[in-house]
Design a protein around this motif. Structure first.
Motif, PDB file in Angstrom:
ATOM      1  N   SER A 269      44.689  26.816  48.825  1.00  0.00           N
ATOM      2  CA  SER A 269      45.301  27.534  47.712  1.00  0.00           C
ATOM      3  C   SER A 269      44.652  28.905  47.577  1.00  0.00           C
ATOM      4  CB  SER A 269      45.085  26.750  46.413  1.00  0.00           C
ATOM      5  OG  SER A 269      43.696  26.741  46.076  1.00  0.00           O
ATOM      6  N   LEU A 270      45.212  29.745  46.732  1.00  0.00           N
ATOM      7  CA  LEU A 270      44.616  31.049  46.467  1.00  0.00           C
ATOM      8  C   LEU A 270      43.218  30.876  45.882  1.00  0.00           C
ATOM      9  CD1 LEU A 270      44.800  34.129  46.315  1.00  0.00           C
ATOM     10  CD2 LEU A 270      45.897  33.873  44.055  1.00  0.00           C
ATOM     11  N   GLU A 271      43.072  29.908  44.978  1.00  0.00           N
ATOM     12  CA  GLU A 271      41.753  29.655  44.387  1.00  0.00           C
ATOM     13  C   GLU A 271      40.739  29.234  45.453  1.00  0.00           C
ATOM     14  OE1 GLU A 271      42.438  27.659  40.082  1.00  0.00           O
ATOM     15  OE2 GLU A 271      43.830  27.044  41.659  1.00  0.00           O
ATOM     16  N   GLY A 272      41.186  28.406  46.385  1.00  0.00           N
ATOM     17  CA  GLY A 272      40.299  27.983  47.459  1.00  0.00           C
ATOM     18  C   GLY A 272      39.833  29.149  48.306  1.00  0.00           C
ATOM     19  N   LYS A 273      40.751  30.050  48.620  1.00  0.00           N
ATOM     20  CA  LYS A 273      40.399  31.229  49.424  1.00  0.00           C
ATOM     21  C   LYS A 273      39.441  32.138  48.658  1.00  0.00           C
ATOM     22  CE  LYS A 273      44.872  31.161  51.786  1.00  0.00           C
ATOM     23  NZ  LYS A 273      46.191  31.824  51.906  1.00  0.00           N
ATOM     24  N   GLN A 274      39.709  32.321  47.377  1.00  0.00           N
ATOM     25  CA  GLN A 274      38.850  33.188  46.572  1.00  0.00           C
ATOM     26  C   GLN A 274      37.462  32.575  46.392  1.00  0.00           C
ATOM     27  OE1 GLN A 274      41.423  33.437  43.142  1.00  0.00           O
ATOM     28  NE2 GLN A 274      42.342  35.379  43.819  1.00  0.00           N
ATOM     29  N   TYR A 275      37.406  31.265  46.298  1.00  0.00           N
ATOM     30  CA  TYR A 275      36.112  30.581  46.184  1.00  0.00           C
ATOM     31  C   TYR A 275      35.280  30.818  47.448  1.00  0.00           C
ATOM     32  CZ  TYR A 275      32.753  26.849  45.101  1.00  0.00           C
ATOM     33  OH  TYR A 275      31.600  26.136  44.832  1.00  0.00           O
ATOM     34  N   ILE A 276      35.915  30.656  48.613  1.00  0.00           N
ATOM     35  CA  ILE A 276      35.214  30.911  49.879  1.00  0.00           C
ATOM     36  C   ILE A 276      34.741  32.359  49.937  1.00  0.00           C
ATOM     37  CG2 ILE A 276      35.447  31.020  52.388  1.00  0.00           C
ATOM     38  CD1 ILE A 276      37.534  28.774  52.168  1.00  0.00           C
ATOM     39  N   ALA A 277      35.612  33.279  49.515  1.00  0.00           N
ATOM     40  CA  ALA A 277      35.239  34.693  49.509  1.00  0.00           C
ATOM     41  C   ALA A 277      34.039  34.945  48.612  1.00  0.00           C
ATOM     42  CB  ALA A 277      36.426  35.548  49.059  1.00  0.00           C
ATOM     43  N   GLY A 278      33.959  34.195  47.514  1.00  0.00           N
ATOM     44  CA  GLY A 278      32.797  34.316  46.631  1.00  0.00           C
ATOM     45  C   GLY A 278      31.515  33.873  47.308  1.00  0.00           C
ATOM     46  N   LEU A 279      31.584  32.757  48.040  1.00  0.00           N
ATOM     47  CA  LEU A 279      30.410  32.278  48.775  1.00  0.00           C
ATOM     48  C   LEU A 279      29.982  33.298  49.829  1.00  0.00           C
ATOM     49  CD1 LEU A 279      31.246  28.489  49.402  1.00  0.00           C
ATOM     50  CD2 LEU A 279      29.633  29.433  47.738  1.00  0.00           C
ATOM     51  N   LEU A 280      30.943  33.863  50.544  1.00  0.00           N
ATOM     52  CA  LEU A 280      30.616  34.829  51.589  1.00  0.00           C
ATOM     53  C   LEU A 280      30.046  36.119  51.002  1.00  0.00           C
ATOM     54  CD1 LEU A 280      33.749  34.449  53.910  1.00  0.00           C
ATOM     55  CD2 LEU A 280      31.484  33.466  54.263  1.00  0.00           C
ATOM     56  N   THR A 281      30.680  36.609  49.942  1.00  0.00           N
ATOM     57  CA  THR A 281      30.251  37.876  49.344  1.00  0.00           C
ATOM     58  C   THR A 281      28.826  37.796  48.817  1.00  0.00           C
ATOM     59  OG1 THR A 281      32.529  38.400  48.732  1.00  0.00           O
ATOM     60  CG2 THR A 281      30.780  39.581  47.563  1.00  0.00           C
ATOM     61  N   HIS A 282      28.471  36.641  48.247  1.00  0.00           N
ATOM     62  CA  HIS A 282      27.160  36.496  47.622  1.00  0.00           C
ATOM     63  C   HIS A 282      26.206  35.640  48.466  1.00  0.00           C
ATOM     64  CE1 HIS A 282      28.710  38.496  44.083  1.00  0.00           C
ATOM     65  NE2 HIS A 282      29.752  37.672  44.100  1.00  0.00           N
ATOM     66  N   LEU A 359      32.949  30.702  41.734  1.00  0.00           N
ATOM     67  CA  LEU A 359      33.736  31.043  40.550  1.00  0.00           C
ATOM     68  C   LEU A 359      33.901  32.549  40.392  1.00  0.00           C
ATOM     69  CD1 LEU A 359      32.480  28.546  37.803  1.00  0.00           C
ATOM     70  CD2 LEU A 359      34.666  28.523  39.020  1.00  0.00           C
ATOM     71  N   LYS A 360      32.868  33.304  40.777  1.00  0.00           N
ATOM     72  CA  LYS A 360      32.971  34.767  40.715  1.00  0.00           C
ATOM     73  C   LYS A 360      34.086  35.249  41.635  1.00  0.00           C
ATOM     74  CE  LYS A 360      31.764  38.899  39.452  1.00  0.00           C
ATOM     75  NZ  LYS A 360      31.976  39.365  38.054  1.00  0.00           N
ATOM     76  N   GLY A 361      34.200  34.601  42.785  1.00  0.00           N
ATOM     77  CA  GLY A 361      35.278  34.957  43.700  1.00  0.00           C
ATOM     78  C   GLY A 361      36.642  34.737  43.085  1.00  0.00           C
ATOM     79  N   ILE A 362      36.788  33.642  42.332  1.00  0.00           N
ATOM     80  CA  ILE A 362      38.067  33.339  41.668  1.00  0.00           C
ATOM     81  C   ILE A 362      38.304  34.312  40.517  1.00  0.00           C
ATOM     82  CG2 ILE A 362      39.309  31.618  40.312  1.00  0.00           C
ATOM     83  CD1 ILE A 362      37.892  29.449  41.964  1.00  0.00           C
ATOM     84  N   GLU A 363      37.284  34.520  39.693  1.00  0.00           N
ATOM     85  CA  GLU A 363      37.422  35.385  38.513  1.00  0.00           C
ATOM     86  C   GLU A 363      37.763  36.819  38.903  1.00  0.00           C
ATOM     87  OE1 GLU A 363      33.641  35.022  36.677  1.00  0.00           O
ATOM     88  OE2 GLU A 363      33.925  32.940  36.060  1.00  0.00           O
ATOM     89  N   ALA A 364      37.093  37.315  39.947  1.00  0.00           N
ATOM     90  CA  ALA A 364      37.279  38.717  40.343  1.00  0.00           C
ATOM     91  C   ALA A 364      38.377  38.895  41.387  1.00  0.00           C
ATOM     92  CB  ALA A 364      35.957  39.282  40.867  1.00  0.00           C
ATOM     93  N   GLY A 365      38.988  37.794  41.832  1.00  0.00           N
ATOM     94  CA  GLY A 365      40.072  37.879  42.796  1.00  0.00           C
ATOM     95  C   GLY A 365      39.646  38.396  44.148  1.00  0.00           C
ATOM     96  N   TYR A 366      38.479  37.927  44.627  1.00  0.00           N
ATOM     97  CA  TYR A 366      37.999  38.375  45.933  1.00  0.00           C
ATOM     98  C   TYR A 366      39.013  38.029  47.027  1.00  0.00           C
ATOM     99  CZ  TYR A 366      33.215  38.944  44.046  1.00  0.00           C
ATOM    100  OH  TYR A 366      32.114  39.342  43.340  1.00  0.00           O
ATOM    101  N   GLU A 367      39.137  38.917  47.997  1.00  0.00           N
ATOM    102  CA  GLU A 367      40.048  38.679  49.117  1.00  0.00           C
ATOM    103  C   GLU A 367      39.289  38.050  50.281  1.00  0.00           C
ATOM    104  OE1 GLU A 367      43.215  41.135  51.961  1.00  0.00           O
ATOM    105  OE2 GLU A 367      42.390  42.048  50.137  1.00  0.00           O
ATOM    106  N   LEU A 368      39.851  37.000  50.832  1.00  0.00           N
ATOM    107  CA  LEU A 368      39.208  36.289  51.934  1.00  0.00           C
ATOM    108  C   LEU A 368      39.506  36.983  53.258  1.00  0.00           C
ATOM    109  CD1 LEU A 368      37.598  33.750  52.828  1.00  0.00           C
ATOM    110  CD2 LEU A 368      39.800  32.589  53.101  1.00  0.00           C
ATOM    111  N   PRO A 369      38.482  37.332  54.033  1.00  0.00           N
ATOM    112  CA  PRO A 369      38.734  37.921  55.352  1.00  0.00           C
ATOM    113  C   PRO A 369      39.299  36.876  56.308  1.00  0.00           C
ATOM    114  CG  PRO A 369      36.383  37.520  55.049  1.00  0.00           C
ATOM    115  CD  PRO A 369      37.031  37.225  53.729  1.00  0.00           C
TER     116      PRO A 369
END
Length: 448
Positions: A269-282, A359-369
């Motif tokens: 889902s979009l939330e799943g992708k944004q969550y992963i992006a949060g883990l990667l970003t931080h 959660l930061k990835g979801i809240e801020a709408g991080y884009e997953l590479p």
């Protein structure tokens, strides 16, 4: 050993009844310090009712990362839902344990309590409708004793006896865990000699953190009963794989897996992708919490299956984050696997930090590479740069430097633990860097 029931106590009355019915001799109160080291004291059944009502006071100034001398009074309040018999103690005089919430004398939560940090993070997720589930895979080594890493076998990944000589030990560990209500999915010999893994069935994060703390204690106790020593040290053997703690995680909302979308790319889902992006970003900021020891960074090097490159994939085990494909398209099985943590971390802080990043990835709408399915270990520096792949910190010093700049993790841990943790790690690094190692003597003394 008597077969005690698996307790499901809902309140203090249930615990008091169980203590009387099974003639429990002592009740241990468990909690951890800022580094995740298990602390314990025990009371007699006659003190139990008072402990539930008023807590049990202790000197917090003697606990790593707790209070200063002039604010040292702490109170431990046992959580009745965590009541279980200790399966590794003699059955003729049974001993039970409960995890505790640490509070100030005025009854407010103590900000240095790691368990409170995770509860606070879970409450924040709950405000958004999420329940956080985790399934950690904690690896460990079995050695002859604690004085030196003397292996017990030369088995490898999934080897059976006679190469695997710890089948009986793992079996007894599993039996002991199940008697304490901890569900095990499977166990096996790991890649390195004398290395093993027992996987716990996924659970809500607070309960899993309690279970994993119990797991570490049970593994060590059962190993001791077999005349050997169990260690969760990340890298005890030179030239061999270290011990990791891959953490499978997912968010559920309204009873459904928030990471799953049957029509989404990779069934995410979009939330799943944004969550992963949060883990990667931080990821760099997370590293000191998930890999908190000098020795952790002897494991986090290329070539030994430990992920050091910040990327994600589905099948690629050289990536930091993986979306396992064991059951593609199945909602319940859709989850994210963070592969960098090791089993010697403070589990409460690690889970809270992962959740905060996701959660930061979801809240801020991080884009997953895009996923990287090529073997990153085989790429050269230029190829990694072309893919935009960065590396995790290469030492505790680098990791603490990244952590100290993180507003996300500071908010998740709270000022007290954040600062105490960093102070402790800086001291550990300073103590380490002034040591003269055997390597240096052999390398330099003959010609310098």
């Amino acid at each position: 050993m008597a077969d005690f029931p698996v307790f499901n106590c809902k309140n203090t009355d249930d615990v008091i009844k169980a203590v009387k019915e099974y003639n429990v001799s002592f009740i241990q109160f468990w909690f951890v310090d800022v580094l995740g080291t298990l602390k314990s004291f025990q009371i007699t059944p006659s003190e139990l009712e008072g402990a539930f009502e008023e807590g049990m006071g202790f000197d917090g100034s003697s606990i790593q990362g707790f209070s200063r001398i002039h604010e040292s009074d702490m109170v431990a309040f046992p959580d009745p839902s965590t009541f279980q018999m200790l399966s590794f103690r003699p059955s003729d005089k049974p001993v039970a344990r409960m995890f505790c919430d640490i509070k100030n004398p005025d009854g407010t939560p103590y900000e240095g309590d790691s368990r409170y940090v995770l509860k606070r993070a879970l409450a924040k997720a709950a405000e958004k409708g999420y329940t956080f589930y985790v399934g950690p895979e904690l690896e460990f080594f079995l050695f002859e004793d604690s004085s030196a890493p003397k292996i017990l076998d030369v088995g490898g990944y999934f080897d059976a006896p006679p190469l695997d000589l710890a089948n009986d030990i793992r079996r007894d560990i599993i039996f002991a865990l199940e008697k304490m209500g901890i569900d095990v999915e499977y166990s096996h010999h790991e890649v390195a000699p004398s290395q093993h893994e027992i996987d716990l069935r996924y659970q809500e994060a607070l309960k899993m953190a309690d279970n994993a703390i119990t797991y570490r204690a049970v593994v060590k106790e059962i190993a001791r009963k077999h005349g050997c020593y169990a260690t969760f040290m990340p890298k005890p053997l030179f030239g061999e794989n270290g011990s990791g703690m891959h953490v499978h995680q997912s968010l559920f909302k309204n009873g459904k897996n928030a990471f799953f979308d049957s029509k989404g790319d990779f069934s995410l889902s979009l939330e799943g992708k944004q969550y992963i992006a949060g883990l990667l970003t931080h990821a760099k900021e997370l590293t000191a919490v998930c890999n908190q020891w000098i020795n952790s960074y002897k494991r986090l090097v290329p070539g030994y299956e430990a992920p050091v490159y910040v990327a994600w994939a589905r099948r690629n085990r050289s990536s930091l984050v993986r979306v396992p494909m064991y059951k593609p398209g199945k909602e319940a099985a859709t989850r994210v696997e963070l592969r960098s943590p090791d089993p010697a971390c403070n589990l409460y802080l690690a889970f809270a930090s992962m959740l905060a990043a996701g959660l930061k990835g979801i809240e801020a709408g991080y884009e997953l590479p895009a996923p990287v399915e090529e073997d990153i270990f085989e790429m050269n520096v230029q190829e990694r740069e072309n893919h935009g792949i960065e590396s995790l910190p290469g030492s505790l010093f680098e990791a603490v430097s990244e952590l100290s700049k993180s507003t996300i993790i500071k908010e998740a841990l709270g000022d007290h633990i954040f600062n105490k943790f960093i102070d402790n790690k800086k001291i550990e690094w300073d103590n380490y860097r002034i040591q003269i190692t055997e390597y240096e003597i052999k390398k330099y003394l003959p010609f310098l």
